[in-house]
Design a protein around this motif. Structure first.
Motif, mmCIF file in Angstrom:
data_model
loop_
_atom_site.group_PDB
_atom_site.id
_atom_site.type_symbol
_atom_site.label_atom_id
_atom_site.label_comp_id
_atom_site.label_asym_id
_atom_site.label_seq_id
_atom_site.Cartn_x
_atom_site.Cartn_y
_atom_site.Cartn_z
ATOM 1 N N PRO A 9 68.467 134.469 -5.743
ATOM 2 C CA PRO A 9 68.112 133.271 -6.150
ATOM 3 C C PRO A 9 69.100 132.211 -6.601
ATOM 4 O O PRO A 9 69.185 132.659 -7.236
ATOM 5 N N SER A 10 68.004 131.049 -6.486
ATOM 6 C CA SER A 10 68.762 129.605 -7.129
ATOM 7 C C SER A 10 68.487 130.015 -8.524
ATOM 8 O O SER A 10 67.386 130.356 -9.019
ATOM 9 N N ALA A 11 69.669 129.166 -9.185
ATOM 10 C CA ALA A 11 69.037 128.956 -10.897
ATOM 11 C C ALA A 11 67.447 127.892 -10.749
ATOM 12 O O ALA A 11 67.439 128.604 -12.015
ATOM 13 N N ASP A 12 67.347 127.535 -10.128
ATOM 14 C CA ASP A 12 65.468 126.956 -10.355
ATOM 15 C C ASP A 12 65.101 128.141 -10.011
ATOM 16 O O ASP A 12 63.421 127.542 -9.930
ATOM 17 N N ALA A 23 80.197 137.317 -14.446
ATOM 18 C CA ALA A 23 81.557 137.865 -15.670
ATOM 19 C C ALA A 23 80.375 137.994 -16.617
ATOM 20 O O ALA A 23 79.712 137.787 -17.170
ATOM 21 N N PHE A 24 81.112 139.462 -16.787
ATOM 22 C CA PHE A 24 80.309 139.995 -17.849
ATOM 23 C C PHE A 24 80.985 139.827 -19.533
ATOM 24 O O PHE A 24 82.496 140.348 -19.450
ATOM 25 N N HIS A 25 80.424 139.107 -20.001
ATOM 26 C CA HIS A 25 81.510 139.394 -21.929
ATOM 27 C C HIS A 25 80.117 139.954 -22.585
ATOM 28 O O HIS A 25 79.386 139.142 -23.585
ATOM 29 N N PRO A 26 79.904 141.450 -22.703
ATOM 30 C CA PRO A 26 78.825 142.020 -23.848
ATOM 31 C C PRO A 26 79.768 141.742 -24.795
ATOM 32 O O PRO A 26 78.577 141.496 -26.076
ATOM 33 N N GLU A 27 80.731 141.739 -25.495
ATOM 34 C CA GLU A 27 81.215 141.057 -26.400
ATOM 35 C C GLU A 27 80.804 140.150 -26.997
ATOM 36 O O GLU A 27 80.854 140.094 -28.386
ATOM 37 N N GLN A 28 80.482 139.130 -26.282
ATOM 38 C CA GLN A 28 79.768 137.977 -26.989
ATOM 39 C C GLN A 28 78.174 137.726 -26.711
ATOM 40 O O GLN A 28 77.808 136.768 -27.164
ATOM 41 N N GLY A 29 77.803 138.565 -25.796
ATOM 42 C CA GLY A 29 76.478 138.665 -25.632
ATOM 43 C C GLY A 29 76.485 137.677 -24.581
ATOM 44 O O GLY A 29 74.551 137.368 -24.534
ATOM 45 N N TRP A 30 76.501 138.124 -23.549
ATOM 46 C CA TRP A 30 76.364 136.931 -22.228
ATOM 47 C C TRP A 30 76.968 137.303 -21.317
ATOM 48 O O TRP A 30 78.320 138.022 -20.562
ATOM 49 N N ASN A 31 76.316 136.865 -20.180
ATOM 50 C CA ASN A 31 76.655 137.235 -18.858
ATOM 51 C C ASN A 31 76.496 135.950 -17.702
ATOM 52 O O ASN A 31 75.763 135.194 -18.043
ATOM 53 N N LEU A 32 77.254 135.425 -16.832
ATOM 54 C CA LEU A 32 77.110 134.112 -15.462
ATOM 55 C C LEU A 32 76.637 134.778 -14.396
ATOM 56 O O LEU A 32 77.964 136.295 -14.057
ATOM 57 N N LEU A 33 75.644 134.798 -13.829
ATOM 58 C CA LEU A 33 75.181 134.476 -12.810
ATOM 59 C C LEU A 33 76.253 134.078 -11.964
ATOM 60 O O LEU A 33 76.614 133.080 -12.071
ATOM 61 N N CYS A 34 75.406 134.952 -10.472
ATOM 62 C CA CYS A 34 76.629 133.692 -9.107
ATOM 63 C C CYS A 34 75.564 132.222 -9.285
ATOM 64 O O CYS A 34 75.893 132.057 -8.420
ATOM 65 N N ASN A 35 74.402 132.520 -9.399
ATOM 66 C CA ASN A 35 74.260 130.812 -9.814
ATOM 67 C C ASN A 35 74.590 129.811 -10.531
ATOM 68 O O ASN A 35 73.847 128.889 -10.621
ATOM 69 N N GLY A 36 75.253 130.104 -10.891
ATOM 70 C CA GLY A 36 75.558 128.854 -11.848
ATOM 71 C C GLY A 36 74.755 129.567 -13.657
ATOM 72 O O GLY A 36 75.494 128.674 -14.570
ATOM 73 N N ALA A 37 73.795 129.913 -13.518
ATOM 74 C CA ALA A 37 72.781 130.106 -15.584
ATOM 75 C C ALA A 37 74.000 131.459 -15.644
ATOM 76 O O ALA A 37 74.124 132.578 -15.276
ATOM 77 N N ILE A 38 73.930 131.529 -16.887
ATOM 78 C CA ILE A 38 74.186 132.255 -18.079
ATOM 79 C C ILE A 38 73.364 132.520 -19.055
ATOM 80 O O ILE A 38 72.167 132.287 -19.479
ATOM 81 N N LEU A 46 70.708 129.543 -20.417
ATOM 82 C CA LEU A 46 71.454 128.213 -19.941
ATOM 83 C C LEU A 46 71.747 127.362 -18.191
ATOM 84 O O LEU A 46 72.450 128.599 -17.865
ATOM 85 N N LEU A 47 71.017 126.963 -17.981
ATOM 86 C CA LEU A 47 70.765 126.676 -16.915
ATOM 87 C C LEU A 47 72.142 125.299 -15.839
ATOM 88 O O LEU A 47 72.626 124.767 -16.793
ATOM 89 N N PRO A 48 72.692 126.088 -14.693
ATOM 90 C CA PRO A 48 73.636 124.647 -14.636
ATOM 91 C C PRO A 48 73.244 123.471 -15.147
ATOM 92 O O PRO A 48 74.640 122.456 -15.640
ATOM 93 N N ASP A 49 72.012 123.356 -14.931
ATOM 94 C CA ASP A 49 71.710 121.734 -15.228
ATOM 95 C C ASP A 49 71.633 120.863 -16.738
ATOM 96 O O ASP A 49 71.840 119.930 -17.106
ATOM 97 N N GLY A 50 72.070 122.400 -17.345
ATOM 98 C CA GLY A 50 72.071 121.897 -19.038
ATOM 99 C C GLY A 50 70.710 121.599 -19.678
ATOM 100 O O GLY A 50 70.581 122.271 -20.930
#
Length: 67
Positions: A9-12, A23-38, A46-50
């Motif tokens: 699904p797209s970020a919208d 990108a998986f960063h459990p120590e920092q509390g976030w993941n990057l999804l392939c649609n650009g959303a964090i 946090l969506l790619p458009d801010g």
């Protein structure tokens, strides 16, 4: 951005959280999804458009497991 088949699904999209984690960063509390959303551990995004999506956890009574 997504190269998965079928495409994620797209970020919208309302189901954007179903996209694959790239990108998986459990120590920092976030993941990057392939649609650009964090996606943050508190369910905020946090969506790619801010744009920011406020945390949206399910109410505690919906998370309770039936005995």
């Amino acid at each position: 951005m997504c190269s998965h088949q079928p495409q994620c699904p797209s970020a919208d999209s309302t189901d954007r959280e179903a996209a694959h984690i790239i990108a998986f960063h459990p120590e920092q509390g976030w993941n990057l999804l392939c649609n650009g959303a964090i996606l943050f551990d508190d369910t905020g995004e946090l969506l790619p458009d801010g744009r920011v999506v406020a945390p949206h956890r399910a109410p505690a009574d919906r998370l309770a497991v039936a005995a």
